[in-house]
Each structure stands twice: as structure tokens, then as C-alpha cells.
Design an enzyme around this catalytic site. Sequence first.
Site, PDB file in Angstrom:
ATOM      1  N   LYS A   1     -12.450  -6.897  12.969  1.00 33.89           N
ATOM      2  CA  LYS A   1     -12.626  -7.987  12.115  1.00 33.89           C
ATOM      3  C   LYS A   1     -11.668  -7.734  10.715  1.00 33.89           C
ATOM      4  O   LYS A   1     -11.810  -6.739  10.037  1.00 33.89           O
ATOM      5  CB  LYS A   1     -14.076  -7.638  11.274  1.00 33.89           C
ATOM      6  CG  LYS A   1     -14.388  -8.264  10.081  1.00 33.89           C
ATOM      7  CD  LYS A   1     -14.421  -9.760  10.287  1.00 33.89           C
ATOM      8  CE  LYS A   1     -14.932 -10.668   9.020  1.00 33.89           C
ATOM      9  NZ  LYS A   1     -13.609 -10.660   8.004  1.00 33.89           N
TER      10      LYS A   1
ATOM     11  N   GLY B   1     -10.605   0.021   2.972  1.00 36.91           N
ATOM     12  CA  GLY B   1     -10.788  -0.981   2.036  1.00 36.91           C
ATOM     13  C   GLY B   1     -11.304  -0.236   0.819  1.00 36.91           C
ATOM     14  O   GLY B   1     -11.141   0.986   0.534  1.00 36.91           O
TER      15      GLY B   1
ATOM     16  N   GLU C   1     -11.089   5.178   5.273  1.00 37.06           N
ATOM     17  CA  GLU C   1     -10.001   5.086   4.251  1.00 37.06           C
ATOM     18  C   GLU C   1     -10.243   4.155   3.088  1.00 37.06           C
ATOM     19  O   GLU C   1     -10.060   3.163   3.298  1.00 37.06           O
ATOM     20  CB  GLU C   1      -8.696   4.652   4.990  1.00 37.06           C
ATOM     21  CG  GLU C   1      -7.522   5.269   4.152  1.00 37.06           C
ATOM     22  CD  GLU C   1      -6.268   4.742   4.378  1.00 37.06           C
ATOM     23  OE1 GLU C   1      -5.477   4.657   3.504  1.00 37.06           O
ATOM     24  OE2 GLU C   1      -5.987   4.089   5.295  1.00 37.06           O
TER      25      GLU C   1
ATOM     26  N   CYS D   1      -3.267   1.516  -1.171  1.00 39.71           N
ATOM     27  CA  CYS D   1      -4.086   2.688  -1.574  1.00 39.71           C
ATOM     28  C   CYS D   1      -3.368   3.694  -2.015  1.00 39.71           C
ATOM     29  O   CYS D   1      -4.135   4.512  -2.920  1.00 39.71           O
ATOM     30  CB  CYS D   1      -5.012   2.703  -0.556  1.00 39.71           C
ATOM     31  SG  CYS D   1      -6.044   1.406  -0.007  1.00 39.71           S
TER      32      CYS D   1
ATOM     33  N   GLU E   1      -8.833   2.313  -9.979  1.00 41.37           N
ATOM     34  CA  GLU E   1      -8.010   1.883  -8.930  1.00 41.37           C
ATOM     35  C   GLU E   1      -7.460   0.428  -9.495  1.00 41.37           C
ATOM     36  O   GLU E   1      -8.155  -0.526  -9.253  1.00 41.37           O
ATOM     37  CB  GLU E   1      -8.208   2.014  -7.560  1.00 41.37           C
ATOM     38  CG  GLU E   1      -7.027   1.380  -6.540  1.00 41.37           C
ATOM     39  CD  GLU E   1      -7.349   1.692  -5.234  1.00 41.37           C
ATOM     40  OE1 GLU E   1      -6.564   1.911  -4.344  1.00 41.37           O
ATOM     41  OE2 GLU E   1      -8.405   1.170  -5.018  1.00 41.37           O
TER      42      GLU E   1
END
Length: 475
Positions: A173, A226, A248, A282, A379
Amino acid sequence: MEWGKLTLAGAAGTRGDDGWTPVADPATGETVGHVRMCSAEDAGKAVAAAHTAFAGWAGEAPQARGAVLRRLAGLISEHTEDLATLLTAEQGKPLAESRAEVASAAGYFDFFAEEARRVNGEVVASPRADSRILVTHKPVGVVAAITPWNFPVSMVARKLGPALAAGCTVVLKPAPQTPLSALALAALCRMAGLPDGVLQVLTGDAATIGAVLTQDPRVAFLSFTGSTATGRLLYGQCAATIKKLGLELGGHAPFIVLPDADLDKAAALAVAAKFRNAGQTCVCPNRFFVHDAVYDDFLRRFLQQVDRLVPGDGRDPASTLAPLIDEAALAKVERHVADAVAKGAKLTRGGSRAAAGRTWYEATILENVGEDMLVSCEETFGPVAALSHFTDVEEVKASVNASQYGLAGYVFGRDISLVLKTAESLDLGMVGINAIHLGLEMAPIGGVKQSGLGREGGHAGILDYCEQQYLLVGL
């Protein structure tokens, strides 16, 4: 849909009815193509097909699976320009970055083509003379892989490579913002000889498809890259079927400059790490901790590098700063900068939407950043560098380790003892020491705490897609 020499099944260039959704170019807002809005029924059929294909693919010799992955790596390299152009069109990053990402994807498949034959077991000494203990590794089964929009080629490869090498089948996906790259890779998988059913690609609404993938007991492993918030949601949804998980998630990477650091190198690599893909990675550094003794010298070099960045369309060779993926991402960056300035941070560079238009934001430097600011605890995922001074490295360690995140970080200095002690004391899954390129296919990539579970890459990466089986053999 045709893209270069590739036919993207599941995508069309002109369809726009209720069963299809457009994919937009973040640089221009123009429609790049359309993809199907897969339903829950479609997702169930994809899982069923992967489940049916599993026995055959797992039963192939590791060398045979490796041969398919090796051919795939070659095809990716052969189609680099088509893939990079498509990636830039739907994601926005400069073509040079897209080409590097495509090369990274080829590297993952090439590496795991070799690792397929290295999933070894062991013979454990038995306490009894009339028995033997054997430990083997078996492919876990059907894998649901959910990939992000910031690296839509390499993140697919990082999951597909070890999963296919181990003998798993995959339902993929991709992110709704960047599905075309995944479809292009699926086309290359067919060309490489991957059997029918081994890889299914589902495009469309994440919640609809995700509900099926997390709840279907035939899915044995869910791998997601994500945000931490979405990772928590998926974690909970998988609880009923006790799936194996690989996550992750978000990061908040520190960049620590010690007093004896090579400042030219530190500044150049700081800019490369921070502003690659407009800070939408990330592992990009969010907050910079610079020792008082070298702060001014580092800042001067850092600003010189930042001032050379050129916001612009990724297809323009002169462009080095990408747009943000969409308006929501832009709004988050603006909120973080406004919060920092309101709480006393100094705005040294940037701080506004860039003249390039749409979702570009200027490369922004904040100084005098405090612990109570959003940039210090969330973040940002944008082109914003938050700088602060320090005199005692122990205080920096405490600040870093107080974060809920633990993905990556960077330490720059010449005193190898101090550098290693600093790096090892950080609660992070990965640390770059005088280096920034952490995403290497032979290395175990992943985080701790709220940054995730498991590792991708390296030998540890393929073992995540396996289950151990213990055999006690009586003689």
C-alpha cells in the site's frame, strides 16, 4: 498509463470518475495521472491472492528468488531516468536526488538477492545423546507493506527486497500522494519474472485498505514507515490478530557539533542532511547543538551553505530545494516557526513561503531555541534548522534522551574517545559520526522508543521477515 517504457497497471492518464483519484505534482499542482481507489473488497482479494501464492514462492530455492531480485535490480538501473522523472513529478524532489534514490532502490534489491541464500539456521548442542536440536528460519507469510511519500521508490525497495528474498508474498500500500512510483516498480517486478500473486499493489484510501490489512488473519507481518501517530494506530489495530510488526516511525534527530569538529565538513554535511528533500526525511536533523567555543564559526559556514540553496522545480538542474508535499505540510512548518519566534527564538534566515510558489518554504534558520518550543519536541518535517549553544555535552545527552523519539542522530568531532562515548550514550537506533548517509542497504536501519520496532536493511532486515522454528530430533 504509459510512463517512459513502462506500463503502469492500475493507473490511467485521463480517468477522473468516482473510481479513480488524481495524483498531483507538488511543484505545479497539475495532475500527473490517476490511480484506482481500491475498495475493502479489492484489499481482501489482494490478500487472498498473496496467501495463495505464498507456498509456491516460499518453496522456490533461495538462489531462484535471488535471481529474480538481481534481474529486478538491473531493470531498475536500466530505467533510472524514467523512474527518477516519475518520482520527481509526483513527489517534487530535485532530479539529482531522485536519481540517487533510484540507485539506492537497485542497491537494496541487489543486496537482498545475495542475502536470500544466507538465511542460515544452527545446530544447538543437545543435553541428551539421543537427540539433536535444529533451529531454522522460515518466511513469515503474507506481508502487508505500507510505504511513505517522501521516498516512494527506496522505501518500497527496503521492504520488498528482504520480504521477497525471505520467501514472503507482499501486499503493498503506497502513500496516496506518490502511488505511481510503486506501480512502476511493480511493472518492473513482472518484467523480472516475479510470479503472479507474489506482489499486489493497492492504491486508494489508507483507512479503508489499512483496516483490511490489519484485521485479516492471513496477513502475518505488517511493515510500516510513517508517522508515530499512524504507527500507534496500526499497532493497536493489529493487536486482535497478534501480527508481527516492523515500524519505522517519526524522528527528531539531533546534530551535535563538539568543540574540535572539522567545521567545514560539519557545516556542509549539516546542510545536506537538513535540507535534502526539503527536510522531509525521518532522519534529517531537527535540532542542532553547537558548542559555544565554535558556535559563531560553525554558524558562519552553515549560513554560507544555506544561502546557496535554490528553491525551484525539481526538473530544473539549478534547483536544490524541493517543495513541501502539500499545503498541510506547509502549514505545519509555518506553525513551528511562528511558535519558536513567539517564544523568543531568533529568526536568522528565511521564515516565509519561498518565491518559487505553491508549497515551497524558505530554508530557515532559528537561533536561541529553547526546550519549550515545538521545534524542540516535535518533528517539523520541513526546511527549518533550530540551533542552540551548549558548554556541557552531558546536558545535550540528557536533552536528546528525554525525547520520545529515538531514530537517528549525528555527532561531529575529532576526539574519537569523546565522539564514541557521546554517540553510544544516546538513546538512538542510528548515529552518524562525522557522516550523514545512514540509509545503506547493508546496515540495520531503525529506531527505538516511539521511533519504531525492528530493523530494515542488513542481515537483520531479512530475519525480520522470518520466524524461527526449533526442531528437536530424537535419534
